[in-house]
Design an enzyme around this catalytic site. Structure first.
Site, PDB file in Angstrom:
ATOM      1  CB  THR A   1       8.662  -5.668 -15.099  1.00 17.63           C
ATOM      2  OG1 THR A   1       9.886  -5.268 -14.635  1.00 17.63           O
ATOM      3  CG2 THR A   1       8.513  -7.078 -14.650  1.00 17.63           C
ATOM      4  N   GLY A  10      -3.123  -6.297 -10.900  1.00 22.18           N
ATOM      5  CA  GLY A  10      -2.219  -6.774 -11.991  1.00 22.18           C
ATOM      6  C   GLY A  10      -3.092  -7.680 -12.504  1.00 22.18           C
ATOM      7  CD  GLU A  35       9.560   0.293  -7.298  1.00 23.68           C
ATOM      8  OE1 GLU A  35      10.695   0.836  -7.968  1.00 23.68           O
ATOM      9  OE2 GLU A  35       8.786  -0.338  -8.336  1.00 23.68           O
ATOM     10  CE  LYS A  79      -2.196  -0.857  -8.004  1.00 26.72           C
ATOM     11  NZ  LYS A  79      -1.049  -1.922  -6.937  1.00 26.72           N
TER      12      LYS A  79
HETATM   13  N1  HSE Z   1       3.960  -1.326  -6.261  1.00 28.15           N
HETATM   14  C1  HSE Z   1       2.808  -2.034  -6.725  1.00 28.15           C
HETATM   15  C2  HSE Z   1       2.253  -3.043  -5.653  1.00 28.15           C
HETATM   16  C3  HSE Z   1       2.822  -2.746  -7.914  1.00 28.15           C
HETATM   17  O1  HSE Z   1       3.147  -3.534  -4.959  1.00 28.15           O
HETATM   18  O2  HSE Z   1       1.001  -3.534  -5.706  1.00 28.15           O
HETATM   19  C4  HSE Z   1       1.341  -3.057  -8.869  1.00 28.15           C
HETATM   20  O3  HSE Z   1       0.814  -2.023  -8.998  1.00 28.15           O
END
Ligand code: HSE
Length: 438
Positions: free
Chosen positions: A12, A131, A187, A202
Site C-alpha cells: 500500500t 502517517g 488486520e 510509536k
Molecule cells: N495499524 C496502524 C494504525 C497503521 O492503525 O494506525 C499505521 O501505523
C-alpha cells in the site's frame, strides 16, 4: 542532478510512494530529480495498478541495498526482519535510508542510528508515526527551543476507529472488531493494534525525540482496548468523558524542574485506554484520524492532527523525507550528517515504574446490594490515601449493584493496594473495569 531511489516493498505505502515519485507535476521541483531506479518485491508478476519503468522490479532486495548506483534506500516492507538487516546493510553500503517502520526503529533504533552516525548517512522516519502528520520533523526542529513536558496522542487509527464506532453505536468491542476486519480497518491478526503494541512503538519514537534520549522499547507500558466495554463507554459519557487509546510520554518533574538533569528527570511512558474529558482537544479526534498533543515551555500546547495511516498520507511523509535528504545531498560536500537531520542520542532515558505514576482512575464494581457497601469501599480507599472524586450507583445489573468510582489523582501503587483489599470484601462480586482518567 539525479538521485537514485531503491524502493523496498510495493504494498500500500510503497505503491503510494511510487505514485508520487512518478507524478511530479505541481509538487516540489526537486521531485523531478528523483528516479525510482530499482524496486524490491516478493512477487514480481503480481498485477499492479502502477506504471513502473520496465525491468526495475526484483526479488533480490539485498542487491538493491548494496547497489553502488543507489543513493537512497526507502524501506517499506515493515516488520522486524528482514527490514532491520536490510537497513543495516544499506547503511553499511553508504546509503541514506527512509523508513516507515515504527516497529524496527522502536526496537532497533539504537543499533540503526549508531551505524548511520558512524557511516555518516541519514535515517529518516517521518512516516513511522502518525502517517502523513508532520510530527517527527517538528519535534526535531520546529519545537527545538522548547523544554518538552509531555507528548500525548491518539496514534493508532485502527483502535480509534473501533472506539469511535463503539461510542456511536453502543456496540461491543468484538462485534465492531469483526466488522472493522471485514471493512479492512483492522488486520486479520489485530494484536499489534488492539493490544496497544503499535502505539507503544510509536510513543517510544516520539519520546526519544521529545526528550533527547534513547528509549528501551520493553519499558513502555502497553495495555490495549480489548477490555473496554459498551457499559464503560456509556458510563464515561454520563460522567463527561470519551474513552480513547492514549499513548503518553510525560516528564516527571524533579524537585527543581527548571534544571534538566538525567538523574532527576524520569519519564512516564504508557499506552492505555483512557477517559478523556469531552472538552479536551483529543476527545474530538474520531475514526481513523490521529492526533499528537505536545506541551512545551514556552510554546504551551500544540496539536498535530490528520490521517495516521493509508497509502496517500503515509507516502506523503515518505516522499517528504526523500526530498529532505536529496535537498541536503545537493548542497553538501562533506559526508557528515547534517545536524538538523541526524539523531545522535547516546544515553537512555530513566523510566518511572507504573506504581509511581500519578493519575486518576475509573473503576466499576459489581456488588451485593446490601447496606454499607459504598461505605466499605470509601473506607478502604481512604486508608490507602485514595481520594474519591465521585461515587455513583446508577442501577442494578443482573441483580447486583453497579458502583462506579472516579478517584482524584493517586499514586498507582496506592490504588492497587486499595483494590487488593477491596477484592477480599464479601460484598464485592467482581471488578469488571479499571481505567485511567486524564
Ligand atoms: N495499524 C496502524 C494504525 C497503521 O492503525 O494506525 C499505521 O501505523
Amino acid at each position: 542532478m539525479t538521485f537514485k531511489i531503491g524502493l523496498l516493498g510495493l504494498g500500500t505505502v510503497g505503491a503510494g510512494t511510487a505514485q508520487i515519485l512518478l507524478d511530479s507535476v505541481g509538487r516540489h521541483p526537486l521531485l523531478q530529480e528523483l528516479e525510482i531506479a530499482r524496486v524490491g518485491v516478493r512477487s514480481p508478476d503480481k498485477p499492479r495498478d502502477i506504471d513502473l519503468p520496465a525491468g526495475i522490479l526484483t526479488t533480490d532486495l539485498e542487491s538493491i541495498v548494496t547497489d553502488p548506483e543507489i543513493d537512497i534506500v526507502v524501506e517499506l516492507i515493515g516488520g522486524l526482519e528482514p527490514a532491520r538487516s536490510l537497513m543495516l546493510q544499506a547503511i553499511a553500503s553508504g546509503k541514506h535510508v527512509v523508513t516507515a517502520n515504527k516497529a524496527a526503529i522502536a526496537l532497533h533504533g539504537a543499533e540503526i542510528f549508531t551505524a548511520a552516525n558512524e557511516k555518516g548517512v541519514y535515517v529518516m522516519l517521518e512516516a513511522a508515526v502518525g502517517g502523513g502528520i508532520p510530527v517527527i520533523q517538528p519535534l526535531k526542529q520546529s519545537l527545538g527551543s522548547n523544554r518538552i513536558q509531555g507528548v500525548m496522542g491518539i496514534i493508532n487509527g485502527t483502535t480509534n476507529y473501533i472506539l469511535t464506532r463503539m461510542q456511536l453505536e453502543g456496540a461491543d468491542f468484538e462485534a465492531v472488531l469483526a466488522d472493522a476486519q471485514k471493512l479492512g480497518y483492522a488486520e486479520a491478526d489485530p494484536t499489534a493494534d488492539v493490544d496497544g503494541l503499535d502505539a507503544a512503538d510509536k510513543i517510544a519514537i516520539l519520546a526519544s525525540l521529545a526528550f533527547g534520549g534513547r528509549i528501551k522499547r520493553e519499558q513502555v507500558y502497553a495495555e490495549g482496548i480489548r477490555q473496554v466495554s459498551a457499559e464503560d463507554i456509556a458510563y464515561a459519557e454520563k460522567l463527561g468523558f470519551v474513552i480513547k487509546l492514549l499513548a503518553i510520554a510525560k516528564r516527571e518533574e524533579g524537585p527543581t524542574p527548571q534544571i534538566q538533569t538525567d538523574v532527576e528527570d524520569r519519564l512516564q511512558l504508557r499506552v492505555h485506554p483512557t477517559l478523556v474529558p469531552k472538552q479536551h482537544p483529543l476527545a474530538n479526534v474520531n475514526g481513523v484520524y490521529n492526533a499528537i498533543f505536545v506541551e512545551g515551555d514556552p510554546i504551551g500546547q500544540v496539536m498535530f492532527y490528520g490521517r495516521g495511516a493509508g497509502a496517500g498520507p503515509t507516502a506523503s511523509a515518505v516522499v517528504a523525507d526523500i526530498l529532505n535528504v536529496a535537498a541536503v545531498l545537493k548542497t553538501e560536500t562533506e559526508p557528515i550528517p547534517h545536524p538538523l537531520l541526524s539523531c545522535s542520542h547516546q544515553h537512555y532515558c530513566a523510566i518511572a515504574p507504573m506504581e509511581d505514576v500519578v493519575t486518576r482512575f475509573y473503576a466499576r464494581f459489581l456488588t451485593q446490594d446490601s447496606p454499607g457497601v459504598i461505605g466499605e469501599l470509601g473506607t478502604i480507599f481512604g486508608k490507602n490515601g485514595v481520594s474519591l472524586e465521585s461515587v455513583v450507583q446508577i442501577g442494578m445489573r443482573e441483580n447486583q449493584a453497579e458502583i462506579v468510582v472516579v478517584t482524584h489523582d493517586v499514586k498507582e501503587g496506592n490504588f492497587n493496594h486499595a483494590l487488593a483489599e477491596i477484592r477480599n470484601l464479601e460484598a464485592i462480586v467482581s471488578i469488571p473495569s479499571l481505567l485511567r482518567v486524564l
